[in-house]
Write a protein that holds these residues in place. Structure first.
Motif, PDB file in Angstrom:
ATOM      1  N   PRO A  65      51.498  60.301  46.858  1.00 61.09           N
ATOM      2  CA  PRO A  65      51.416  60.268  45.474  1.00 61.09           C
ATOM      3  C   PRO A  65      52.334  59.610  44.674  1.00 61.09           C
ATOM      4  N   LYS A  66      52.718  59.814  43.766  1.00 63.70           N
ATOM      5  CA  LYS A  66      54.068  59.566  42.566  1.00 63.70           C
ATOM      6  C   LYS A  66      55.510  60.208  43.583  1.00 63.70           C
ATOM      7  N   GLY A  67      54.959  61.622  43.718  1.00 68.38           N
ATOM      8  CA  GLY A  67      55.662  62.544  44.086  1.00 68.38           C
ATOM      9  C   GLY A  67      56.517  63.417  42.964  1.00 68.38           C
ATOM     10  N   ARG A  89      45.836  66.296  36.811  1.00 69.76           N
ATOM     11  CA  ARG A  89      46.461  66.242  35.225  1.00 69.76           C
ATOM     12  C   ARG A  89      46.505  65.470  35.194  1.00 69.76           C
ATOM     13  N   TRP A  90      46.556  64.742  36.224  1.00 72.82           N
ATOM     14  CA  TRP A  90      46.753  63.044  36.464  1.00 72.82           C
ATOM     15  C   TRP A  90      45.158  62.253  35.793  1.00 72.82           C
ATOM     16  N   LEU A  91      44.059  63.353  37.098  1.00 75.04           N
ATOM     17  CA  LEU A  91      43.158  62.632  36.681  1.00 75.04           C
ATOM     18  C   LEU A  91      42.160  62.676  35.826  1.00 75.04           C
ATOM     19  N   GLN A  93      43.880  62.798  32.826  1.00 77.27           N
ATOM     20  CA  GLN A  93      44.171  61.831  32.032  1.00 77.27           C
ATOM     21  C   GLN A  93      43.468  60.461  31.584  1.00 77.27           C
ATOM     22  N   ARG A  94      43.247  60.690  33.219  1.00 74.16           N
ATOM     23  CA  ARG A  94      42.787  59.225  33.601  1.00 74.16           C
ATOM     24  C   ARG A  94      41.518  58.948  33.776  1.00 74.16           C
ATOM     25  N   LYS A  95      40.309  59.369  33.761  1.00 71.85           N
ATOM     26  CA  LYS A  95      39.500  59.798  33.244  1.00 71.85           C
ATOM     27  C   LYS A  95      38.873  59.555  31.190  1.00 71.85           C
ATOM     28  N   ASP A 268      57.775  46.695  28.171  1.00 74.49           N
ATOM     29  CA  ASP A 268      59.094  46.036  29.067  1.00 74.49           C
ATOM     30  C   ASP A 268      57.877  45.438  28.949  1.00 74.49           C
ATOM     31  N   THR A 269      57.263  46.079  30.183  1.00 82.18           N
ATOM     32  CA  THR A 269      56.196  45.617  31.362  1.00 82.18           C
ATOM     33  C   THR A 269      55.401  43.886  30.717  1.00 82.18           C
ATOM     34  N   VAL A 270      55.072  44.139  29.738  1.00 84.10           N
ATOM     35  CA  VAL A 270      54.231  42.644  28.809  1.00 84.10           C
ATOM     36  C   VAL A 270      55.074  41.620  28.051  1.00 84.10           C
ATOM     37  N   PHE A 335      59.216  46.210  42.099  1.00 82.82           N
ATOM     38  CA  PHE A 335      58.589  47.158  43.720  1.00 82.82           C
ATOM     39  C   PHE A 335      58.470  48.267  42.905  1.00 82.82           C
ATOM     40  N   ASP A 336      57.198  49.254  43.699  1.00 83.16           N
ATOM     41  CA  ASP A 336      57.091  50.675  43.178  1.00 83.16           C
ATOM     42  C   ASP A 336      56.430  51.137  44.129  1.00 83.16           C
ATOM     43  N   SER A 337      57.505  52.499  44.618  1.00 84.25           N
ATOM     44  CA  SER A 337      57.132  53.745  46.003  1.00 84.25           C
ATOM     45  C   SER A 337      56.130  54.476  45.343  1.00 84.25           C
ATOM     46  N   PHE A 402      49.508  44.724  38.885  1.00 89.57           N
ATOM     47  CA  PHE A 402      48.859  45.284  38.204  1.00 89.57           C
ATOM     48  C   PHE A 402      48.215  46.771  39.486  1.00 89.57           C
ATOM     49  N   GLN A 403      49.412  46.817  39.977  1.00 91.36           N
ATOM     50  CA  GLN A 403      49.029  47.283  41.493  1.00 91.36           C
ATOM     51  C   GLN A 403      46.950  47.945  41.542  1.00 91.36           C
ATOM     52  N   GLY A 404      46.761  48.645  42.282  1.00 86.35           N
ATOM     53  CA  GLY A 404      45.685  48.463  42.657  1.00 86.35           C
ATOM     54  C   GLY A 404      44.925  49.764  43.330  1.00 86.35           C
ATOM     55  N   SER A 406      43.145  53.102  43.135  1.00 88.10           N
ATOM     56  CA  SER A 406      42.301  54.538  42.274  1.00 88.10           C
ATOM     57  C   SER A 406      43.641  54.913  41.256  1.00 88.10           C
ATOM     58  N   ARG A 407      45.252  54.411  41.507  1.00 87.19           N
ATOM     59  CA  ARG A 407      45.524  54.307  39.752  1.00 87.19           C
ATOM     60  C   ARG A 407      45.827  52.793  39.850  1.00 87.19           C
ATOM     61  N   VAL A 408      45.880  51.845  39.927  1.00 87.17           N
ATOM     62  CA  VAL A 408      45.781  51.234  39.330  1.00 87.17           C
ATOM     63  C   VAL A 408      45.864  50.600  37.692  1.00 87.17           C
ATOM     64  N   CYS A 409      46.413  49.962  37.494  1.00 87.77           N
ATOM     65  CA  CYS A 409      47.146  50.310  35.628  1.00 87.77           C
ATOM     66  C   CYS A 409      45.841  50.009  34.850  1.00 87.77           C
ATOM     67  N   LEU A 410      46.342  50.514  33.665  1.00 85.78           N
ATOM     68  CA  LEU A 410      45.070  50.336  33.185  1.00 85.78           C
ATOM     69  C   LEU A 410      44.717  49.962  32.047  1.00 85.78           C
TER      70      LEU A 410
HETATM   71  C1  HEM Z   1      51.637  42.612  32.238  1.00 83.43           C
HETATM   72  C2  HEM Z   1      51.798  43.499  31.814  1.00 83.43           C
HETATM   73  C3  HEM Z   1      52.310  45.169  32.843  1.00 83.43           C
HETATM   74  C4  HEM Z   1      52.045  44.913  34.353  1.00 83.43           C
HETATM   75  C5  HEM Z   1      52.822  44.231  35.268  1.00 83.43           C
HETATM   76  C6  HEM Z   1      51.687  46.229  34.802  1.00 83.43           C
HETATM   77  C7  HEM Z   1      51.351  47.299  35.533  1.00 83.43           C
HETATM   78  C8  HEM Z   1      51.449  48.274  35.839  1.00 83.43           C
HETATM   79  C9  HEM Z   1      51.840  49.016  37.586  1.00 83.43           C
HETATM   80  C10 HEM Z   1      52.340  48.425  38.243  1.00 83.43           C
HETATM   81  C11 HEM Z   1      51.336  50.512  37.238  1.00 83.43           C
HETATM   82  C12 HEM Z   1      51.532  51.247  38.025  1.00 83.43           C
HETATM   83  C13 HEM Z   1      52.806  51.663  38.700  1.00 83.43           C
HETATM   84  C14 HEM Z   1      52.730  52.939  39.199  1.00 83.43           C
HETATM   85  O1  HEM Z   1      51.946  53.393  38.983  1.00 83.43           O
HETATM   86  O2  HEM Z   1      54.212  53.444  39.440  1.00 83.43           O
HETATM   87  C15 HEM Z   1      50.709  50.290  35.836  1.00 83.43           C
HETATM   88  C16 HEM Z   1      50.065  51.493  35.759  1.00 83.43           C
HETATM   89  C17 HEM Z   1      50.018  51.939  34.004  1.00 83.43           C
HETATM   90  N1  HEM Z   1      49.925  50.704  33.431  1.00 83.43           N
HETATM   91 FE1  HEM Z   1      50.426  48.986  33.184  1.00 83.43          FE
HETATM   92  N2  HEM Z   1      51.248  46.846  33.438  1.00 83.43           N
HETATM   93  C18 HEM Z   1      50.737  46.500  32.466  1.00 83.43           C
HETATM   94  C19 HEM Z   1      50.888  46.241  31.338  1.00 83.43           C
HETATM   95  C20 HEM Z   1      50.257  47.561  31.328  1.00 83.43           C
HETATM   96  C21 HEM Z   1      49.534  47.950  29.644  1.00 83.43           C
HETATM   97  C22 HEM Z   1      50.234  46.602  28.240  1.00 83.43           C
HETATM   98  C23 HEM Z   1      49.461  49.621  29.747  1.00 83.43           C
HETATM   99  C24 HEM Z   1      48.938  49.781  27.735  1.00 83.43           C
HETATM  100  C25 HEM Z   1      47.274  49.621  27.217  1.00 83.43           C
HETATM  101  C26 HEM Z   1      49.785  49.819  30.604  1.00 83.43           C
HETATM  102  C27 HEM Z   1      49.207  50.845  31.151  1.00 83.43           C
HETATM  103  C28 HEM Z   1      49.397  51.199  32.041  1.00 83.43           C
HETATM  104  C29 HEM Z   1      48.917  53.038  31.823  1.00 83.43           C
HETATM  105  C30 HEM Z   1      48.737  53.977  31.420  1.00 83.43           C
HETATM  106  C31 HEM Z   1      49.814  53.006  33.817  1.00 83.43           C
HETATM  107  C32 HEM Z   1      49.113  54.055  34.135  1.00 83.43           C
HETATM  108  C33 HEM Z   1      48.075  54.420  35.616  1.00 83.43           C
HETATM  109  C34 HEM Z   1      47.732  55.758  36.360  1.00 83.43           C
HETATM  110  O3  HEM Z   1      48.590  55.860  36.652  1.00 83.43           O
HETATM  111  O4  HEM Z   1      46.615  56.253  36.600  1.00 83.43           O
HETATM  112  N3  HEM Z   1      50.318  49.023  31.259  1.00 83.43           N
HETATM  113  N4  HEM Z   1      51.071  48.769  35.265  1.00 83.43           N
END
Ligand code: HEM
Length: 464
Positions: A65-67, A89-91, A93-95, A268-270, A335-337, A402-404, A406-410
């Motif tokens: 977990p994130k911990g 709580r995560w699950l 919101q995730r769904k 900040d990611t985008v 990086f992600d821990s 984008f991770q991978g 169960s918690r891949v980026c939404l």
């Molecule tokens: C290039 C752009 C993006 C990258 C590289 C990226 C990358 C990531 C990564 C690595 C995680 C995992 C983080 C963690 O669990 O510690 C994550 C989770 C997440 N991202 Fe993105 N992200 C991007 C854009 C976005 C955008 C635009 C949104 C919103 C619409 C978004 C929404 C989320 C959400 C809600 C999570 C949490 C998922 C979960 O914990 O189940 N991301 N993202």
């Protein structure tokens, strides 16, 4: 521990040889026979092995977990929001969020938000600056904050208005995320916890910034309740319509927390991805030329400059490849821990003890010869194309940008569409070149890769 890695880490003597800490880790991971290293003093196992990443993110996901250590850092800002939550709580919101984000109507809404921000703010700003310089990182951060706020909240902070105004909301959100991330840099968590208890220094500033964010977010929620949320497309309205506030007696704070996680995840990611893209293409004009000719082939030479449709962008395989290639070399999350719940053994034989921090490292993985071959340091979008010129994705465990699992980026699909829309709009009208071509980016410490001091670029209109 006086091993080479720990002593170099503690004394920061990697600095003269490597521009960033991530470059030093990439060097160590490439040299390691297992693609895994251990920093004993921080109990951190760092890996660039796809098999280990698969194990952590997928096959033994419940053990990683994130911990509490991570959620403590961001807890005051994000509360119980998805980004900072584990377990049920995560699950929940995730769904709910996957359901909403997967819908066609949300995609259409997101595209409308991107297009209007591009047409009414980004392009006029660049046209106004033509012949001069702009800090493009600042421009993209403003762009991304406006779009993610409109998308998540239905609230427009107007950061990219032509006067580049100070937005109270953006400034407070910036300060709150920066100061939360800086907690991780304290020599020991005791340092920031004591400051927090005494309400002094950075912890006092963090508290104030979070209060401002919460006050402004609450105003939006209250307004939405007064004016009604039915039929509105932003995430907040959708969550309200889905009855989030009624679930298990949760209060407004919960709605606020959910939306704040989206702001943090999607802003900040985008902006980081777009900044890196323009830095890389500025140094590789041949890539830019190929994107332009692909756009011309798909859209026609005399396209009326309207923003391309989703279907047209899907046809642009070279553009898609250039975006993936950018994020390979400069992943926004370097990086992600996770924190191990129980003792474990990784597929490469590395022993993990309960409570160890286990980190996968997309920045280092994008530079591994074992994954990408000898030209791994080159910016070469072609590596993503098959013989028919079609884009072929890689396994998320080799490319966990984008991770991978169960918690891949939404927001992955949305982020790629957003980046492609901006890139096409900008490069069909402007040449954007780094003002100082010798400049090698250094990243500020933080949750997301941000170029220290910004990225000044010269903007010129393309002659037609
Ligand atoms: C290039 C752009 C993006 C990258 C590289 C990226 C990358 C990531 C990564 C690595 C995680 C995992 C983080 C963690 O669990 O510690 C994550 C989770 C997440 N991202 Fe993105 N992200 C991007 C854009 C976005 C955008 C635009 C949104 C919103 C619409 C978004 C929404 C989320 C959400 C809600 C999570 C949490 C998922 C979960 O914990 O189940 N991301 N993202």
């Amino acid at each position: 521990c006086d091993c080479h890695v720990c002593s170099t880490y503690l004394s920061a003597t990697w600095r003269p040889s490597f521009p960033n800490l991530s470059d030093w880790f990439a060097h160590l991971l490439s040299a390691s026979a297992t693609s895994t290293i251990r920093v004993h003093v921080t109990r951190n196992v760092i890996t660039a092995s796809p098999a280990n990443v698969h194990h952590i993110l997928k096959s033994n996901f419940p053990n990683y977990p994130k911990g509490k250590q991570f959620s403590a850092l961001l807890g005051d800002l994000l509360g119980r929001g998805i980004f900072n939550a584990d377990g049920h709580r995560w699950l929940f919101q995730r769904k709910m969020a996957s359901l909403e984000l997967g819908s066609v109507s949300v995609r259409v809404f997101a595209s409308d938000v991107f297009n209007s921000e591009i047409e009414s703010r980004l392009l006029p700003l660049l046209a106004d600056a033509a012949g001069g310089e702009l800090d493009m990182q600042d421009v993209f951060r403003r762009f991304a904050f406006d779009t993610i706020s409109r998308f998540s909240f239905g609230y427009d902070p107007g950061c990219l208005e032509i006067s580049l105004p100070e937005s109270e909301f953006a400034a407070a959100f910036d300060a709150a995320s920066r100061l939360s991330a800086e907690r991780a840099m304290a020599a020991s968590p005791v340092v920031w916890r004591v400051k927090r208890f005494l309400r002094v220094g950075s912890e006092r500033r963090l508290r104030e910034a979070i209060r401002t964010v919460d006050r402004l977010a609450q105003e939006v929620i209250d307004r939405r309740r007064r004016t009604g949320f039915a039929g509105k497309s932003d995430l907040l309205s959708r969550f309200m319509a889905a009855g989030v506030e009624d679930s298990g007696g949760e209060d407004d704070g919960y709605l606020r927390d959910i939306v704040k996680s989206f702001l943090l995840a999607g802003r900040d990611t985008v902006a980081s991805g777009l900044t890196s893209f323009f830095w890389l293409t500025s140094r590789n004009p041949a890539v830019e030329a190929k994107i332009r000719s692909e756009a011309e082939a798909v859209l026609g030479r005399h396209h009326n400059d309207a923003v391309p449709s989703f279907a047209e962008m899907t046809e642009m395989h070279y553009l898609t490849s250039a975006v993936y290639e950018t994020l390979r070399l400069f992943p926004p999350v370097q990086f992600d821990s996770k924190f191990a719940l129980n003792d474990d053994v990784l597929p490469d034989g590395t022993i993990v003890r309960k409570g160890d921090r286990v980190t996968y490292h997309p920045y280092a993985m994008g530079r591994m010869e074992s994954i990408w071959g000898p030209d791994r340091l080159e910016f070469r979008p072609e590596r993503w194309l098959n013989d028919d010129g079609l884009f072929v994705p890689r396994s998320p465990y080799e490319y966990p940008v984008f991770q991978g699992g169960s918690r891949v980026c939404l927001g992955k699909e949305m982020a790629i569409v957003e980046m492609k829309t901006v890139i096409l709009a900008v490069i069909r009208r402007f040449n954007v070149r780094v003002a100082d071509p010798g400049h090698e980016p250094r990243f500020s410490p933080g949750l997301t890769a941000t170029v220290s001091g910004g990225l000044r670029m010269v903007v010129e209109e393309v002659k037609r």
